[in-house]
Design a protein around this motif. Structure first.
Motif, short mmCIF file in Angstrom:
data_model
loop_
_atom_site.label_atom_id
_atom_site.label_comp_id
_atom_site.label_asym_id
_atom_site.label_seq_id
_atom_site.Cartn_x
_atom_site.Cartn_y
_atom_site.Cartn_z
N ALA A 37 -2.25 -19.89 -32.74
CA ALA A 37 -3.44 -19.06 -32.94
C ALA A 37 -2.91 -17.67 -33.29
O ALA A 37 -2.46 -16.94 -32.42
N GLY A 38 -2.92 -17.38 -34.56
CA GLY A 38 -2.36 -16.11 -35.01
C GLY A 38 -0.91 -15.98 -34.59
O GLY A 38 -0.20 -16.97 -34.44
N ASN A 39 -0.48 -14.76 -34.36
CA ASN A 39 0.89 -14.54 -33.91
C ASN A 39 0.95 -14.23 -32.42
O ASN A 39 1.96 -13.80 -31.91
N PHE A 40 -0.15 -14.51 -31.70
CA PHE A 40 -0.22 -14.16 -30.29
C PHE A 40 -0.16 -15.36 -29.35
O PHE A 40 0.12 -15.20 -28.18
N LEU A 41 -0.44 -16.58 -29.84
CA LEU A 41 -0.44 -17.75 -28.97
C LEU A 41 0.14 -18.95 -29.70
O LEU A 41 -0.28 -19.28 -30.81
N ARG A 42 1.11 -19.58 -29.07
CA ARG A 42 1.67 -20.83 -29.58
C ARG A 42 1.67 -21.84 -28.44
O ARG A 42 2.15 -21.54 -27.35
N LEU A 43 1.06 -23.00 -28.68
CA LEU A 43 1.03 -24.07 -27.69
C LEU A 43 1.95 -25.19 -28.12
O LEU A 43 1.87 -25.66 -29.25
N GLU A 44 2.80 -25.61 -27.22
CA GLU A 44 3.64 -26.78 -27.44
C GLU A 44 3.08 -27.89 -26.56
O GLU A 44 2.81 -27.66 -25.37
N ALA A 45 2.89 -29.06 -27.14
CA ALA A 45 2.25 -30.16 -26.41
C ALA A 45 3.06 -31.45 -26.55
O ALA A 45 3.50 -31.80 -27.64
N ARG A 46 3.24 -32.13 -25.42
CA ARG A 46 3.94 -33.40 -25.38
C ARG A 46 3.04 -34.42 -24.68
O ARG A 46 2.57 -34.17 -23.58
N PRO A 47 2.81 -35.57 -25.32
CA PRO A 47 1.86 -36.54 -24.76
C PRO A 47 2.49 -37.50 -23.76
O PRO A 47 3.69 -37.75 -23.79
N THR A 48 1.64 -37.99 -22.87
CA THR A 48 1.91 -39.18 -22.08
C THR A 48 0.73 -40.10 -22.42
O THR A 48 -0.13 -39.71 -23.20
N PRO A 49 0.62 -41.30 -21.86
CA PRO A 49 -0.48 -42.17 -22.28
C PRO A 49 -1.89 -41.57 -22.15
O PRO A 49 -2.73 -41.78 -23.02
N THR A 50 -2.18 -40.79 -21.11
CA THR A 50 -3.54 -40.27 -20.94
C THR A 50 -3.58 -38.77 -20.67
O THR A 50 -4.64 -38.22 -20.36
#
Length: 155
Positions: free
Chosen positions: A99-112
């Motif tokens: 989100a712009g240069n102020f927020l970066r989300l890193e996401a890693r999944p599991t089944p649910t």
């Protein structure tokens, strides 16, 4: 969902103990506290409440909170970010969303669920930050429902 009521569109990601929140607060001119503050400031409650179009990013980690305004941010950009998150969550692969240069989300999944990490960079001149927040493991269904609610609040 939200540990804090903002009165306007708000997307909280995390838990009560650690979260990031993209918010557009709206003050209610009829609220007694707003009326008192307006009186003390010597303006009308409507002037004090303002147009309610300023976005902010809030964060909290173990009771240590902070936040900052996002000058120039608009509803369309917040909606684009939420839409990107929805698409990526449904795809079920690890991803990074910005989100712009102020927020970066890193996401890693599991089944649910999803394990989320937020990287927050405040604008120039903000005394604190940057931050890396482990937002925890969050249920996919809850994330998708929150994103849908947020996007609906923008419509």
């Amino acid at each position: 969902m939200s540990p804090v009521a903002m009165g306007g569109p708000a997307l909280f990601i995390g838990t009560d103990e650690v979260y990031v929140a993209l918010v557009r607060p709206e003050l209610d001119p009829a609220d007694p506290g707003v009326r008192l503050a307006a009186e003390q400031a010597g303006v009308t409650p409507e002037e004090f409440a303002g147009p309610g179009n300023v976005w902010a990013l809030m964060l909290d980690q173990d009771g240590e909170g902070d936040g900052f305004e996002l000058p120039g941010a608009r509803d369309i950009e917040a909606d684009d970010f939420a839409e990107q998150l929805q698409r990526d969550l449904v795809a079920g692969e690890p991803f990074t969303a910005e989100a712009g240069n102020f927020l970066r989300l890193e996401a890693r999944p599991t089944p649910t669920t999803w394990q989320l990490t937020a990287h927050v960079t405040p604008p120039e001149g903000h005394a604190a930050g940057p931050w890396t927040l482990d937002l925890g493991t969050l249920p996919t269904a809850d994330l998708l429902a929150d994103l849908e609610d947020f996007r609906r609040s923008l419509a």
